[in-house]
Design a protein around this motif. Structure first.
Motif, PDB file in Angstrom:
ATOM      1  N   GLN A 125       0.928  -1.162   0.090  1.00  0.00           N
ATOM      2  CA  GLN A 125      -0.046   0.162   0.199  1.00  0.00           C
ATOM      3  C   GLN A 125       0.890   1.399  -0.115  1.00  0.00           C
ATOM      4  O   GLN A 125       0.682   2.064   0.642  1.00  0.00           O
ATOM      5  N   PRO A 127       2.496   4.748  -1.516  1.00  0.00           N
ATOM      6  CA  PRO A 127       2.128   5.542  -2.239  1.00  0.00           C
ATOM      7  C   PRO A 127       2.355   5.504  -3.779  1.00  0.00           C
ATOM      8  O   PRO A 127       3.746   4.979  -3.879  1.00  0.00           O
ATOM      9  N   ASP A 132       2.979  11.740  -4.424  1.00  0.00           N
ATOM     10  CA  ASP A 132       1.825  11.080  -3.377  1.00  0.00           C
ATOM     11  C   ASP A 132       1.990  11.292  -2.186  1.00  0.00           C
ATOM     12  O   ASP A 132       0.925  11.357  -1.237  1.00  0.00           O
ATOM     13  N   ILE A 133       3.274  11.463  -1.563  1.00  0.00           N
ATOM     14  CA  ILE A 133       3.508  11.316  -0.288  1.00  0.00           C
ATOM     15  C   ILE A 133       3.172  12.627   0.251  1.00  0.00           C
ATOM     16  O   ILE A 133       2.587  12.858   1.383  1.00  0.00           O
ATOM     17  N   ARG A 136      -0.996  13.079   0.072  1.00  0.00           N
ATOM     18  CA  ARG A 136      -1.451  12.044   1.071  1.00  0.00           C
ATOM     19  C   ARG A 136      -1.402  12.745   2.527  1.00  0.00           C
ATOM     20  O   ARG A 136      -2.342  12.159   3.423  1.00  0.00           O
ATOM     21  N   PRO A 139      -5.556  14.940   4.765  1.00  0.00           N
ATOM     22  CA  PRO A 139      -6.647  14.045   4.990  1.00  0.00           C
ATOM     23  C   PRO A 139      -7.911  14.568   4.514  1.00  0.00           C
ATOM     24  O   PRO A 139      -8.538  15.708   4.858  1.00  0.00           O
ATOM     25  N   THR A 140      -8.852  13.830   3.799  1.00  0.00           N
ATOM     26  CA  THR A 140      -9.908  14.230   3.516  1.00  0.00           C
ATOM     27  C   THR A 140     -10.950  14.309   4.544  1.00  0.00           C
ATOM     28  O   THR A 140     -12.175  14.857   4.406  1.00  0.00           O
ATOM     29  N   ALA A 145      -8.856   9.530   9.385  1.00  0.00           N
ATOM     30  CA  ALA A 145      -7.376   9.556   9.656  1.00  0.00           C
ATOM     31  C   ALA A 145      -7.033   9.162  10.858  1.00  0.00           C
ATOM     32  O   ALA A 145      -5.998   8.289  11.042  1.00  0.00           O
ATOM     33  N   ASP A 150      -3.509   7.148  10.465  1.00  0.00           N
ATOM     34  CA  ASP A 150      -2.768   7.831   9.291  1.00  0.00           C
ATOM     35  C   ASP A 150      -2.153   9.131  10.109  1.00  0.00           C
ATOM     36  O   ASP A 150      -2.660  10.232  10.070  1.00  0.00           O
ATOM     37  N   GLY A 153      -1.716  12.534   8.078  1.00  0.00           N
ATOM     38  CA  GLY A 153      -2.976  13.137   8.092  1.00  0.00           C
ATOM     39  C   GLY A 153      -3.347  13.753   9.458  1.00  0.00           C
ATOM     40  O   GLY A 153      -3.838  14.997   9.412  1.00  0.00           O
ATOM     41  N   GLY A 346       7.691   9.870   4.435  1.00  0.00           N
ATOM     42  CA  GLY A 346       6.287   8.942   4.195  1.00  0.00           C
ATOM     43  C   GLY A 346       6.342   7.722   5.110  1.00  0.00           C
ATOM     44  O   GLY A 346       5.180   7.191   5.060  1.00  0.00           O
TER      45      GLY A 346
END
Ligand code: ASP
Length: 417
Positions: A125, A127, A132-133, A136, A139-140, A145, A150, A153, A346
Motif C-alpha cells: 500500500q 504511495p 503522492d506522499i 497524502r 486528510p479528506t 485519518a 494515518d 493526516g 512518508g
C-alpha cells in the motif's frame, strides 16, 4: 530490581529475553511454540498494544497544545522553520553517509540472492509516486485519518487546528485549549503507567526476535548488514552528538543517558510511534525541554524525521542496484537521495515501514518491481535487527532536535545537573 532505574530494568530484561530466545532458537530452530513461549511473547504483544492505544490521542492532543501554545504566526513560523531545517539537514546527512558507505563497501556486488524468498509487492500500500506522499498528508476526513492511524493526516489536521485556536476569540480558544491540554496531560499520565510495564514487554519482544530469527541468511548478506549498521553507528555516535555539542555546549554523554529508556524501547519495539510516549517523557523529565517545544517537535519527528530510515532507504536501493548489476549514473543517485528523503518522511513509525518504502525509491529510478521483489524478500528476512537500529537512530535524532531547538529558544537544558 524495582529500585533500579527504568532503563537498567529494560536492559536486564533484554539480556534475559535474549537468553530465553536463544534457548528457544536452539530447541525449535526458528519455529518456537509451547504455552510458556506463548505466555512470554504475549507480554510483548500486550506492551505494544498498550503503547499503540495512547499514540493517536497523544500525537493529536500534543500537537494541538504544542502549536497553540507556541502562539501566533510569528513564533510558530520561527520554531517551525527551525524544526523543518533540523529535520532536513540531519536526514540529508544520514543519506549522504549511506550513499558514501555503500559506494565504498559495495555490499551488493557479487551477492547471489537466488530464491531465498520473494516478496509479494502486489499487496503493498505504498504511495504511487513521491509527490503522492505530500498529497497524502492532507486528510479528506480527519476522523477517518485518526481511526486508521494515518499519522501524516493526523499531524496535518492537528497543526491546522492548533493554528486555528490562536486566531479565534479567547473566550472560545481558552475553553478548547484547556480541554486539549487536559487531554494531553491525562494521556501522558496513562503513558507513565504503561511504561512501568516496559521491562516485561521488552522481555517478550526480545525473546521473540531472537527465537524466530535464524542466522543462515545473515551470512549471505553480512556485508550489507554491516554497511547499514556502520552507517547508522556513524550517524548516532558521531554526527548527532556533534550537532548536539556544537549547538548546546553540553556533553552528549549526558543526553545518551537521559534518553536511555527511550533508546531501549525503540530498539525493542522497532517503532518510533510506539516509543513516542517514552521519548516525550525522557526529553521533558531528564533533558528539561519544555512541553511547549517537545509537544511540537517530537510527535512530528516520530513520523517525519527519520534519519535512520533515510540512510537505510538510500543504502538499500544502492545495494539492490549492485545485486542487479546496474551501474547508477550521478543523476540517478541524486534522484535516490531526494526520493530516499521523501520515503523517510512518508514511512510510518512502525516496524519494517522503511523496507516497504524502498519500492518508491526503486520505482523512481526505474527498476523492475519483479526483480526488486526477490531481493527485498531477502532484505525482509534480515530486516528486524536493522529496523531496531534505525528506529533508535530515528528517535535519538528527534530528541536532539527538540533539545537544540529548545536551547535556541533560550531554554536551559538539564536544569537539575
Ligand atoms: N521502524 C522504523 C520506525 O518506526 C521505521 C522503519 O522501518 O525504518 O522508526
Amino acid at each position: 530490581m524495582f529500585k533500579l532505574k527504568l532503563h537498567w530494568q529494560i536492559f536486564i530484561a533484554m539480556g534475559i529475553g535474549a537468553f530465553i530466545g536463544l534457548i528457544y532458537q536452539n530447541l525449535y530452530h526458528g519455529v518456537p511454540e509451547g504455552p510458556v513461549y506463548q505466555l512470554i511473547i504475549s507480554l510483548g504483544t500486550i506492551f505494544i498494544r498498550l503503547l499503540k492505544m495512547v499514540i493517536v490521542p497523544l500525537i493529536f492532543t500534543s500537537i494541538v497544545t504544542g502549536v497553540s501554545g507556541i502562539g501566533g504566526g510569528k513564533n510558530l513560523g520561527r520554531i517551525g522553520m527551525k524544526t523543518f531545517f533540523y529535520y532536513l539537514t540531519t536526514s540529508l546527512c544520514a543519506i549522504l553517509i549511506g550513499l558514501t558507505l555503500t559506494n565504498i563497501i559495495q555490499p551488493g556486488v557479487g551477492v547471489d540472492i537466488g530464491n531465498q524468498g520473494s516478496f509479494d509487492y502486489s499487496k503493498l500500500q505504498t504511495p504511487g509516486s513521491p509527490a503522492d506522499i505530500l498529497i497524502r498528508m492532507i486528510p479528506t476526513n480527519p476522523i477517518q485519518a485518526a481511526s486508521s492511524g494515518d499519522m501524516l493526516g493526523i499531524i496535518f489536521f492537528a497543526i491546522f487546528l492548533g493554528v486555528g485556536l490562536t486566531r479565534i476569540n479567547t473566550k472560545y480558544s481558552n475553553t478548547l485549549r484547556d480541554f486539549f491540554s487536559a487531554s494531553f496531560e491525562v494521556m501522558m499520565n496513562i503513558t507513565q503507567i504503561v511504561i512501568k510495564f516496559a521491562p516485561l514487554g521488552v522481555l517478550g519482544l526480545i525473546t521473540k526476535v531472537v527465537a524466530v530469527t535464524g542466522f543462515g541468511l545473515f551470512a549471505a548478506v553480512g556485508k550489507y548488514i554491516l554497511t547499514i549498521a556502520g552507517g547508522l553507528s556513524i550517524h548516532i555516535l558521531i554526527v548527532l552528538p556533534s550537532v548536539f555539542y556544537l549547538l548546546t555546549g553540553i556533553n552528549p554523554r549526558k543526553h545518551f543517558s537521559a534518553m536511555a529508556s527511550a533508546l531501549a524501547t525503540a530498539f525493542s519495539t522497532s517503532s518510533s510511534n510506539a516509543t513516542l510516549p517514552v521519548t516525550i517523557r525522557c526529553v521533558e523529565n531528564n533533558a528539561g525541554v519544555s512541553n511547549k517545544i517537545s509537544s511540537f517537535v517530537l510527535p512530528m519527528g516520530a513520523t517525519i524525521n527519520m534519519d535512520g530510515t533515510a540512510l537505510y532507504e538510500c543504502a538499500g536501493v544502492l545495494f539492490i542496484s549492485q545485486v542487479l548489476g546496474i551501474d547508477l549514473s550521478i543523476s540517478s543517485q541524486l534522484i535516490i537521495v531526494i526520493t530516499a528523503l521523501l520515503a523517510s518522511v512518508g514511512a510510518a513509525g512502525i516496524p519494517s515501514a522503511g523496507l516497504v518504502m524502498i519500492f518508491i525509491v526503486t520505482q523512481a529510478v526505474g527498476f523492475q518491481d519483479a526483480d526488486v521483489a526477490v531481493i527485498i524478500g531477502t532484505m525482509l528476512a534480515v530486516d528486524r535487527p536493522l529496523d531496531m537500529m534505525r528506529t533508535m537512530v530515528n528517535i535519538f535524532s528527534d530528541s536532539i532536535g527538540a533539545s537544540v531547538i529548545a536551547k535556541s529558544e533560550g531554554e536551559t537544558l538539564y536544569p537539575n545537573q
